[in-house]
Design a protein around this motif. Structure first.
Motif, PDB file in Angstrom:
ATOM      1  N   ARG A 160       0.840  -1.195   0.000  1.00 37.16           N
ATOM      2  CA  ARG A 160       0.000   0.000   0.000  1.00 37.16           C
ATOM      3  C   ARG A 160       0.878   1.248   0.000  1.00 37.16           C
ATOM      4  O   ARG A 160       1.977   1.255   0.575  1.00 37.16           O
ATOM      5  CB  ARG A 160      -0.934   0.013   1.207  1.00 37.16           C
ATOM      6  CG  ARG A 160      -2.027  -1.032   1.167  1.00 37.16           C
ATOM      7  CD  ARG A 160      -2.976  -0.791   0.016  1.00 37.16           C
ATOM      8  NE  ARG A 160      -4.038  -1.767  -0.038  1.00 37.16           N
ATOM      9  CZ  ARG A 160      -3.982  -2.896  -0.721  1.00 37.16           C
ATOM     10  NH1 ARG A 160      -2.887  -3.199  -1.415  1.00 37.16           N
ATOM     11  NH2 ARG A 160      -5.002  -3.735  -0.739  1.00 37.16           N
ATOM     12  N   THR A 228     -11.931   9.919  -9.155  1.00 37.43           N
ATOM     13  CA  THR A 228     -11.457   9.574  -7.818  1.00 37.43           C
ATOM     14  C   THR A 228     -12.319   8.478  -7.202  1.00 37.43           C
ATOM     15  O   THR A 228     -11.794   7.567  -6.523  1.00 37.43           O
ATOM     16  CB  THR A 228     -11.480  10.822  -6.925  1.00 37.43           C
ATOM     17  OG1 THR A 228     -10.664  11.842  -7.512  1.00 37.43           O
ATOM     18  CG2 THR A 228     -10.949  10.501  -5.537  1.00 37.43           C
ATOM     19  N   ARG A 229     -13.603   8.515  -7.429  1.00 34.35           N
ATOM     20  CA  ARG A 229     -14.493   7.477  -6.891  1.00 34.35           C
ATOM     21  C   ARG A 229     -14.205   6.118  -7.512  1.00 34.35           C
ATOM     22  O   ARG A 229     -14.237   5.089  -6.830  1.00 34.35           O
ATOM     23  CB  ARG A 229     -15.942   7.870  -7.134  1.00 34.35           C
ATOM     24  CG  ARG A 229     -16.963   6.945  -6.485  1.00 34.35           C
ATOM     25  CD  ARG A 229     -18.369   7.279  -6.945  1.00 34.35           C
ATOM     26  NE  ARG A 229     -18.521   7.055  -8.375  1.00 34.35           N
ATOM     27  CZ  ARG A 229     -18.772   5.861  -8.916  1.00 34.35           C
ATOM     28  NH1 ARG A 229     -18.879   4.786  -8.142  1.00 34.35           N
ATOM     29  NH2 ARG A 229     -18.907   5.727 -10.224  1.00 34.35           N
ATOM     30  N   LEU A 230     -13.895   6.099  -8.806  1.00 35.08           N
ATOM     31  CA  LEU A 230     -13.576   4.830  -9.471  1.00 35.08           C
ATOM     32  C   LEU A 230     -12.301   4.203  -8.922  1.00 35.08           C
ATOM     33  O   LEU A 230     -12.161   2.980  -8.938  1.00 35.08           O
ATOM     34  CB  LEU A 230     -13.436   5.056 -10.980  1.00 35.08           C
ATOM     35  CG  LEU A 230     -14.717   5.446 -11.731  1.00 35.08           C
ATOM     36  CD1 LEU A 230     -14.412   5.728 -13.189  1.00 35.08           C
ATOM     37  CD2 LEU A 230     -15.756   4.347 -11.604  1.00 35.08           C
ATOM     38  N   PHE A 231     -11.365   5.009  -8.428  1.00 33.79           N
ATOM     39  CA  PHE A 231     -10.110   4.504  -7.873  1.00 33.79           C
ATOM     40  C   PHE A 231     -10.167   4.372  -6.345  1.00 33.79           C
ATOM     41  O   PHE A 231      -9.131   4.224  -5.709  1.00 33.79           O
ATOM     42  CB  PHE A 231      -8.949   5.422  -8.272  1.00 33.79           C
ATOM     43  CG  PHE A 231      -8.411   5.158  -9.643  1.00 33.79           C
ATOM     44  CD1 PHE A 231      -7.267   4.403  -9.823  1.00 33.79           C
ATOM     45  CD2 PHE A 231      -9.047   5.660 -10.769  1.00 33.79           C
ATOM     46  CE1 PHE A 231      -6.759   4.160 -11.082  1.00 33.79           C
ATOM     47  CE2 PHE A 231      -8.563   5.420 -12.033  1.00 33.79           C
ATOM     48  CZ  PHE A 231      -7.419   4.668 -12.202  1.00 33.79           C
ATOM     49  N   ASP A 232     -11.357   4.449  -5.764  1.00 33.14           N
ATOM     50  CA  ASP A 232     -11.550   4.300  -4.318  1.00 33.14           C
ATOM     51  C   ASP A 232     -10.781   5.346  -3.515  1.00 33.14           C
ATOM     52  O   ASP A 232     -10.315   5.077  -2.396  1.00 33.14           O
ATOM     53  CB  ASP A 232     -11.147   2.888  -3.857  1.00 33.14           C
ATOM     54  CG  ASP A 232     -12.052   1.826  -4.442  1.00 33.14           C
ATOM     55  OD1 ASP A 232     -13.223   2.134  -4.702  1.00 33.14           O
ATOM     56  OD2 ASP A 232     -11.565   0.690  -4.657  1.00 33.14           O
ATOM     57  N   GLY A 233     -10.635   6.543  -4.075  1.00 31.47           N
ATOM     58  CA  GLY A 233     -10.034   7.638  -3.334  1.00 31.47           C
ATOM     59  C   GLY A 233     -11.107   8.588  -2.826  1.00 31.47           C
ATOM     60  O   GLY A 233     -12.309   8.323  -2.919  1.00 31.47           O
ATOM     61  N   LYS A 234     -10.685   9.708  -2.284  1.00 26.94           N
ATOM     62  CA  LYS A 234     -11.643  10.705  -1.798  1.00 26.94           C
ATOM     63  C   LYS A 234     -11.047  12.098  -1.924  1.00 26.94           C
ATOM     64  O   LYS A 234      -9.840  12.294  -1.791  1.00 26.94           O
ATOM     65  CB  LYS A 234     -12.055  10.429  -0.354  1.00 26.94           C
ATOM     66  CG  LYS A 234     -10.930  10.449   0.649  1.00 26.94           C
ATOM     67  CD  LYS A 234     -11.463  10.158   2.047  1.00 26.94           C
ATOM     68  CE  LYS A 234     -10.343  10.164   3.084  1.00 26.94           C
ATOM     69  NZ  LYS A 234     -10.862   9.900   4.439  1.00 26.94           N
ATOM     70  N   MET A 247      -5.528   9.151  -1.790  1.00 27.93           N
ATOM     71  CA  MET A 247      -5.735   7.791  -2.277  1.00 27.93           C
ATOM     72  C   MET A 247      -4.726   6.862  -1.625  1.00 27.93           C
ATOM     73  O   MET A 247      -3.538   7.194  -1.502  1.00 27.93           O
ATOM     74  CB  MET A 247      -5.583   7.735  -3.800  1.00 27.93           C
ATOM     75  CG  MET A 247      -5.762   6.348  -4.389  1.00 27.93           C
ATOM     76  SD  MET A 247      -5.590   6.355  -6.175  1.00 27.93           S
ATOM     77  CE  MET A 247      -6.945   7.447  -6.571  1.00 27.93           C
ATOM     78  N   ALA A 249      -3.531   2.963  -2.206  1.00 33.89           N
ATOM     79  CA  ALA A 249      -3.662   1.835  -3.127  1.00 33.89           C
ATOM     80  C   ALA A 249      -2.277   1.270  -3.420  1.00 33.89           C
ATOM     81  O   ALA A 249      -1.269   1.688  -2.830  1.00 33.89           O
ATOM     82  CB  ALA A 249      -4.351   2.267  -4.417  1.00 33.89           C
ATOM     83  N   ARG A 253      -1.433   1.117  -9.187  1.00 34.16           N
ATOM     84  CA  ARG A 253      -2.734   1.790  -9.297  1.00 34.16           C
ATOM     85  C   ARG A 253      -2.573   3.302  -9.126  1.00 34.16           C
ATOM     86  O   ARG A 253      -3.269   4.087  -9.791  1.00 34.16           O
ATOM     87  CB  ARG A 253      -3.678   1.230  -8.241  1.00 34.16           C
ATOM     88  CG  ARG A 253      -5.128   1.633  -8.407  1.00 34.16           C
ATOM     89  CD  ARG A 253      -6.001   0.878  -7.427  1.00 34.16           C
ATOM     90  NE  ARG A 253      -7.405   1.268  -7.511  1.00 34.16           N
ATOM     91  CZ  ARG A 253      -8.273   0.754  -8.362  1.00 34.16           C
ATOM     92  NH1 ARG A 253      -7.873  -0.179  -9.216  1.00 34.16           N
ATOM     93  NH2 ARG A 253      -9.525   1.149  -8.378  1.00 34.16           N
TER      94      ARG A 253
END
Length: 308
Positions: A160, A228-234, A247, A249, A253
């Protein structure tokens, strides 16, 4: 079943880490505590050193001339070393100095405290050949404040990395206006300025109104939020001309995300580096129940079978 193993000694990684944690929690800490631990660990792995007769001058010269290995032509691969070190000043510079002396370019280096007082975990990622990596690993393990060096190169890991990136929402043609740079030469032309001139040339008759500019800005903001939502970030911060995205990941990624937001205009980016931890094996608790209760060569009594 997978089992993580170190590069020498075939000692499980989890066993080495647990031994260091247990010894640190039971003994008083000092700068030389790791030396006795590593000496005890080597004796248990390899046993006492056998007595070898001293070679003659002829034997030494012959060994140098005919037994010197040729330079390795193997390609460089990505390696991850995890070091358990004493939390004291100067440890980071000594470890990085060993790697720099061997010509390794460190891609990422993460150091933080562990749950044990005075013990830190250091994760180093760099590229190199296997033979050189093993030599560097042993040299790092010989340092006084180093408890253990684990090679996670061929281990199933959870990697990570944290990314904080500031992206413009005004468009790429306004990127140079947002960057804190000064124009040193009047003849220098920047790419975003050329892009702005081309846009003005195509739309010379129509000037964008404030409403159109506002709609375009929020269109960029909506696109960045969806990406950002598609990559699970905020999105952690929004201003009138930029947004800050957080993010966590895998490194690959994060690289892909940065390539996708680059056309919007990256103002600033910061990455923490790779943190790694080996995966635990999965045990099948019902494995014994799935096996047959009789032997394969067990004879079946024909009189007990139904007719036909």
């Amino acid at each position: 079943m997978f089992r993580a193993v170190t590069s020498i000694g075939r000692t499980p990684l989890r066993s080495t880490v647990s031994q260091v944690m247990r010894l640190k929690s039971t003994q008083p800490t000092s700068a030389t505590s790791a030396m006795s631990f590593k000496k005890h660990l080597r004796q248990r792995r390899f046993g006492p050193v056998p007595a070898v007769p001293e070679p003659s001058v002829e034997d030494a010269v012959t060994n140098i001339l005919y037994n010197t290995p040729a330079p390795s032509k193997a390609p460089e691969t990505r390696h991850i070393l995890n070091c358990l070190v004493q939390n004291e000043p100067g440890v980071l510079s000594r470890l990085s100095g060993v790697l720099a002396a061997r010509g390794f370019n460190i891609e990422s280096l993460v150091v933080a405290n562990t749950e044990v007082p005075d013990l830190s975990r250091m994760t180093v990622v760099f590229n190199g050949r296997n033979v050189q990596i093993e030599q560097a690993r042993r040299q790092l393990e010989d340092l006084v404040p180093v408890w253990a060096v684990l090679d996670y190169t061929k281990t199933k890991l959870i990697e990570r990395e944290l990314l904080l990136i500031k992206v413009s929402i005004l468009g790429p043609e306004h990127l140079h206006e947002q960057l804190p740079t000064a124009k040193l030469d009047d003849q220098v032309e920047f790419e975003d300025e050329n892009l702005a001139q081309q846009i003005l040339g195509h739309h010379s008759t129509a000037v964008a109104t404030p409403s159109e500019t506002l709609r375009e800005t929020f269109s960029h903001l909506r696109a960045l939020t969806e990406l950002t939502r598609l990559f699970d970030g905020k999105v952690v911060d929004v201003s009138s001309d930029s947004v800050v995205v957080e993010m966590c990941a895998k490194p690959g990624r994060i690289d892909s995300f940065m390539k996708l937001v680059k056309p919007f205009g990256i103002l600033e980016a910061s990455r923490t580096g790779v943190m790694a931890m080996p995966r635990s094996p999965v045990h099948d608790h019902y494995e014994a129940q799935t096996e047959h209760s009789y032997e394969e060569d067990e004879a079946v009594d024909a009189s007990l079978l139904p007719p036909g």
